[in-house]
Structures are given as C-alpha cells and as structure tokens.
Design an enzyme around this catalytic site. Sequence first.
Site, PDB file in Angstrom:
ATOM      1  N   HIS A  43       0.855  -1.189   0.000  1.00 37.93           N
ATOM      2  CA  HIS A  43       0.000   0.000   0.000  1.00 37.93           C
ATOM      3  C   HIS A  43       0.889   1.237   0.000  1.00 37.93           C
ATOM      4  CE1 HIS A  43      -2.686   3.094   1.600  1.00 37.93           C
ATOM      5  NE2 HIS A  43      -3.668   2.354   1.123  1.00 37.93           N
TER       6      HIS A  43
ATOM      7  N   ASP B 112     -11.224   1.473  -0.955  1.00 37.00           N
ATOM      8  CA  ASP B 112     -10.290   2.404  -0.313  1.00 37.00           C
ATOM      9  C   ASP B 112     -11.014   3.273   0.716  1.00 37.00           C
ATOM     10  OD1 ASP B 112      -7.785   3.293   0.303  1.00 37.00           O
ATOM     11  OD2 ASP B 112      -7.400   4.311  -1.597  1.00 37.00           O
TER      12      ASP B 112
HETATM   13  C1  VNL Z   1      -5.603   8.817   0.848  1.00 38.48           C
HETATM   14  C2  VNL Z   1      -6.140   7.979  -0.103  1.00 38.48           C
HETATM   15  C3  VNL Z   1      -4.861   8.277   1.885  1.00 38.48           C
HETATM   16  C4  VNL Z   1      -5.958   6.611  -0.001  1.00 38.48           C
HETATM   17  C5  VNL Z   1      -4.675   6.928   1.982  1.00 38.48           C
HETATM   18  O1  VNL Z   1      -3.958   6.302   2.961  1.00 38.48           O
HETATM   19  C6  VNL Z   1      -5.244   6.092   1.029  1.00 38.48           C
HETATM   20  C7  VNL Z   1      -5.820  10.244   0.730  1.00 38.48           C
HETATM   21  C8  VNL Z   1      -3.300   7.062   3.918  1.00 38.48           C
HETATM   22  O2  VNL Z   1      -6.648  10.676  -0.106  1.00 38.48           O
HETATM   23  O3  VNL Z   1      -5.183  10.982   1.461  1.00 38.48           O
HETATM   24  O4  VNL Z   1      -5.103   4.773   1.178  1.00 38.48           O
HETATM   25 MN    MN Z   2      -5.719   2.861   0.553  1.00 35.12          MN
END
Ligand code: VNL
Ligand code: MN
Length: 346
Positions: free
Chosen positions: A181, A304
């Site tokens: 990730h 997500d």
């Molecule tokens: C965000 C998008 C952050 C997907 C994420 O993990 C993620 C964001 C910290 O839009 O900030 O998995």
């Molecule tokens: Mn994510």
Amino acid sequence: MTRMRRIATEEAFSVPEVAHALRDIVRGPSSSLDKLLCRGIYDAETDESGYASMNFLDGLLDVEGERLRQMDQYGVDMHLLSLTAPGVQMFDADTATDLAALANDRLAEVCARHPTRFAGLASFAPHSPKRAAREMERAMGPLGLNGFIVNSHTNGEYLDDPKYWDCLEAAEALNACIYIHPRAASDTLKGPLQDYGMDSAMWGYGVEVGTHMVRMMAAGVFDRFPKLKICVGHMGEAIPFWIWRITFMNSRAQAIGRAPKTELTMAEYFQRNFVLTTSGVEDPLALRYAIDKVGIDNVLWSIDYPYQPMEPAVAFMDAAPVSESERHQLYHGNAERIFHIAPLAD
Ligand code: VNL
Ligand code: MN
C-alpha cells in the site's frame, strides 16, 4: 437469484494506540513527507494541509458502527481490513513490532466477531525482519488472518533490499499475499512532490509504489521468491500501462550491464507475481485495459474506504463493462482465492 457477493479488498482502519503513537511522531523531528497527512488525521489542531476537514480519523477508528451500516446500505458484504498507512513503519523497530502485534490482535478479534463481514491483512515491522517473520506466522496461524500489508518504503528502503527478505520468505512459505500500500514518498524521492497537494493520493503515492514495484522486479527478487504474490491497489499504480517500456528498457539495461540479469522478463514477473485492485480508480477504460493486460484472474475490486466513499465504488463495479462471470471474479472470486476467504455455500 441471490445478489453477487461483494468483497472490498483495500479497506483502512486504525486503533487508538497507533493513532496516538502517530500523533507523537508528527509532533517530533521526523522529516517524513507522511507528516502532512498524518498531522491532518492524528493532530488536527496543528493541521496546515486541509486534511483535518476530511475527518478520516472517525472512519478509520470505526469498524462495527457506521462502516458496517454503510456496508449494509450499499450491499458490501465484506471489508478486507488493513491498518492504514503509514502503518507501523514510522516507529522505531521495537515500537513497530509491538504495535503491529496489537493491531493484529484487534483485527483478529473483529474478524472473529463478524466472520462473513470482515477479513484482515496483518501488519508487520519490516525493520525487525526476524520478529516480523514470526508475527507473520502467528497472523496466518492462530490469528487466522488473510495476508499482509506493508506501506511501501521503510526508512527510505525498499523490499528489494535483502535485509527484508526474511519477511518475503515468510510470506511465500505461508502462501500469503503481501499488499504493498502507498505511503508518502521516501526522503530521497519526495523533492518535487511537496507542492500542490501532490504528496499523497493525487500523484506521490503512485510514484512511490510504482518505484517500489520496479525495484523489486529489476532486482530479481522474484527469482529468489518465485511463488511470492504481491498485491497493489490503484489499478496497478500505472505499471500496467508502463510494463511494455519497462520490459524493453530493462532488457537493454541488462544487455549493457546496468541492471542485474534476471531469469524472466519484467513483463513475466508482473504477470506471475502481482495482482492488482481497483482502489480509487473508477475509470471503466482503465479497468478494461488492466483486465486485458494482466488477465481477469489478477484484478480485484476494492473501495479504499474511508478515503473513497463506498457508494460510487459499488456503482462503478456494478456498471463496469465486463461480463457477469468477470464481475464475479472482480467482486469476490479472486479475493477468495488470493486472500484465503472461504467462499459462501450455495
Ligand atoms: C488517501 C487515499 C490516503 C488513499 C490513503 O492512505 C489512502 C488520501 C493514507 O486521499 O489521502 O489509502
Ligand atoms: Mn488505501
């Protein structure tokens, strides 16, 4: 006829102990680009990025309340949960090891309470690889979890570095997939990503994970671990679109001695060792391209959550330009196979 099972495979959660520890990190001296997002989420009063207004923390800490309510509302049967980025990888190795175990315990408890609604990817501390390997065995054994999550680099180092190979060896031996990730780009990669909101999901995350994937393939990691499965989100972090050129230029680099010799081509590793999920890319053309490129067995649906809303992610896959049998694989069949999730009895 019953409705198609929907298993979402990149769904983020956190626990208060990790949230508190991340708040301490962002108040400390770290130069990590992850501080921007983490300050917004875990230290909202000091936020300068605007992230705080998104209220991600509520969605991350909640599993059995509002999340489950929305899953019911939108027909999402299961979340494959994972401790949200940067996971435990900003902590010192001892703290990271302890917090990974604690998060895994909590995750296993919630999965045990709702065995058809939640499954989980276990965290581990790559910077203590031997203890990580033991935690990985515990996670897939007594805890009954479904695979692993790692949030890209650890202190600026990537999984092509042999110091981390105990973790890769454990994952391969356990037949358990590692989901790479994103987190924000490492200190040596972050320079031009610090403006205009480019640090995170808009651009920087893809650059970071795409770079990680190419490093692993080009280093020959998959000659050493031929059965290792790596999952990546975001429709493959742009690698499906780049793989022809990566393959061509890597073979040239090998021929002139700039890259190590590998047993297979980059395209062959990508095909054999990677699966990808649809997180945050609700573009039917990109989906069709990814499926045609890597095969329907290697693409999984994800939302997500809470970074992406549930309803449009379901609407996207319900309407995606695929056959009904392909939709079954995207929505649940591939997730059941890759992440050891029991299929439902007919
Ligand atoms: C965000 C998008 C952050 C997907 C994420 O993990 C993620 C964001 C910290 O839009 O900030 O998995
Ligand atoms: Mn994510």
